[in-house]
Scaffold this active site. Structure first.
Site, PDB file in Angstrom:
ATOM      1  N   GLN A  98       5.814  12.918 -35.547  1.00 19.78           N
ATOM      2  CA  GLN A  98       4.736  13.367 -36.420  1.00 19.78           C
ATOM      3  C   GLN A  98       4.400  14.846 -36.225  1.00 19.78           C
ATOM      4  O   GLN A  98       3.539  15.383 -36.908  1.00 19.78           O
ATOM      5  CB  GLN A  98       3.492  12.521 -36.155  1.00 19.78           C
ATOM      6  N   HIS A 163       0.300  11.162 -33.176  1.00 22.73           N
ATOM      7  CA  HIS A 163      -1.163  11.223 -33.162  1.00 22.73           C
ATOM      8  C   HIS A 163      -1.689  12.594 -32.720  1.00 22.73           C
ATOM      9  O   HIS A 163      -2.538  12.691 -31.830  1.00 22.73           O
ATOM     10  CB  HIS A 163      -1.742  10.127 -32.274  1.00 22.73           C
ATOM     11  N   GLU A 256     -10.087   3.686 -41.078  1.00 27.77           N
ATOM     12  CA  GLU A 256     -11.521   3.977 -41.170  1.00 27.77           C
ATOM     13  C   GLU A 256     -11.826   5.206 -42.011  1.00 27.77           C
ATOM     14  O   GLU A 256     -11.061   6.165 -42.019  1.00 27.77           O
ATOM     15  CB  GLU A 256     -12.098   4.197 -39.763  1.00 27.77           C
ATOM     16  N   TYR A 277      -0.914  -3.527 -31.985  1.00 30.70           N
ATOM     17  CA  TYR A 277       0.453  -3.846 -32.381  1.00 30.70           C
ATOM     18  C   TYR A 277       0.994  -4.982 -31.531  1.00 30.70           C
ATOM     19  O   TYR A 277       0.762  -5.045 -30.324  1.00 30.70           O
ATOM     20  CB  TYR A 277       1.348  -2.611 -32.253  1.00 30.70           C
TER      21      TYR A 277
END
Length: 383
Positions: A98, A163, A256, A277
């Site tokens: 990412q 993240h 969220e 997970y």
């Protein structure tokens, strides 16, 4: 990733319990260059294509558009001609998972000094981490960044390539820079305020801890923190009234939309409306648990990758509403905001992963599709 349908179709109201891409109506934005469908309140125009786009921002005064690609390129698109050129002087970035080049945002003082802010991932002692820097943008035939300086680093650097967060937002008065910082898939650091993983920080434009932060007296990394207990906040936006909102990816479910308030703990990884997970249970948010509850959550996941709060006049009924780009949900999601309350929501099933959402200078809504499609789309009201 499914193949796009041949034309626009379908608009679905989301239930109060949330939605996923699986529950959205069939149909997609498809190969449209400028078309609409009776069920859609907008016309979609494809204006460009990129390889791996991640973020975009319009430049004040000109309407020119800056677009980042995760792989390290920064593009400047001319508002008049649509011509796009690559910007020089971009920092070297770590491209893995990412990680890569992230957000871009003109400084509140851009009209006077030409400053823009960027986020990216760098390597250093201990692993990798997100970075925020600022530079002057020289435009012209060969645009480039000059005098680049780093103003903030995510701490600590750790192994892994997920993240990072690193979305940027300025307060309406231009005095505070907010940066979202993911938990780097480590979970526990999000409850530890001696580091900035799993937090949203509030800084001065120079990158110093902003005076008045809730943990200022503790010094160090804590002095930067505005809120904590976040997992992977990939959307960050301030409403015109100054309220701060963030969209955040949960684990399996539990995505969220949060009203972000000073000194609040949003609970990750102690509570979540999703599951871990592999089926591990996590306690749901509940009254009296000591954690701030999301204003809205989604199970199954929609994977919100961005957030925009609409201010324009073209879509008058949507003024003040939140728009989330959904990745796994392959949708544009609108949430009705009433000051500090998130109300009804609806999803526009795009059939492609939406990486970024931005408002144009004229009030149009612009979307960036994720890598694999990469289209830049402009939405205007249907007649």
């Amino acid at each position: 990733m499914r193949s796009p349908a041949p034309a626009l179709a379908g608009l679905v109201a989301l239930l109060a319990t949330g939605c996923s891409g699986d529950t959205a109506a069939s149909g997609s934005l498809g190969p449209a260059t400028a078309e609409s469908d009776d069920g859609w309140p907008f016309v979609v125009e494809e204006v460009d294509r990129l390889e791996d786009p991640w973020a975009m921002a319009f430049l004040p005064g000109t309407g020119d558009l800056l677009i980042t690609e995760r792989t390290g390129a920064l593009h400047l698109r001319d508002a008049g001609s649509g011509e796009r050129v690559e910007v020089g002087g971009v920092p070297e970035v770590v491209v893995a998972g990412q990680g890569g080049l992230g957000d871009v945002l003109p400084a509140p003082t851009y009209a006077d000094d030409g400053l823009v802010y960027l986020s990216w991932v760098e390597e250093g002692d201990g692993g990798t981490g997100a970075v925020v820097g600022r530079a002057g943008l020289e435009t012209g035939d060969r645009p480039r960044l000059v005098d680049l300086e780093v103003v903030w680093r995510q701490t600590p650097k750790v192994d892994g390539d997920g993240h990072f967060g690193h979305r940027l937002a300025f307060s309406p008065d231009g005095q505070h820079l907010f940066v979202s910082s993911g938990d780097r898939q480590l979970q526990d650091p999000a409850q530890d305020t001696t580091n900035t993983l799993g937090t949203i920080v509030r800084l001065t434009p120079d990158g110093d801890p902003a005076p008045g932060n809730p943990l200022a007296d503790e010094g160090g990394a804590a002095a930067e923190i505005w809120s904590w207990g976040h997992r992977n906040p990939l959307g960050l936006e301030l409403a015109p009234d100054g309220t701060l909102w963030s969209s955040e990816m949960g684990p399996e479910g539990g995505d969220e939309l949060n009203l972000v308030e000073a000194g609040s703990n949003y609970g990750w990884p102690e509570v979540s409306d999703g599951s871990d997970y592999g089926g591990g249970e996590i306690p749901d948010h509940a009254e009296g648990d000591g954690y701030a509850r999301p204003a809205r959550s989604w199970t199954p996941s929609i994977s919100p990758g961005s957030l925009m709060i609409y201010r324009g006049d073209l879509f008058e009924d949507w003024q003040g509403d939140a728009f989330l780009g959904a990745l796994s949900g392959e949708a544009l999601v609108r949430v009705d905001l009433d000051r500090e309350t998130a109300g009804d929501a609806e999803v526009f099933d795009t059939g492609e992963r939406i990486r970024a959402v931005e408002e144009g200078p004229d009030g149009s809504i612009w979307l960036l599709e994720d890598a694999g499609a990469g289209r830049l789309l402009r939405l205007t009201p249907a007649e």
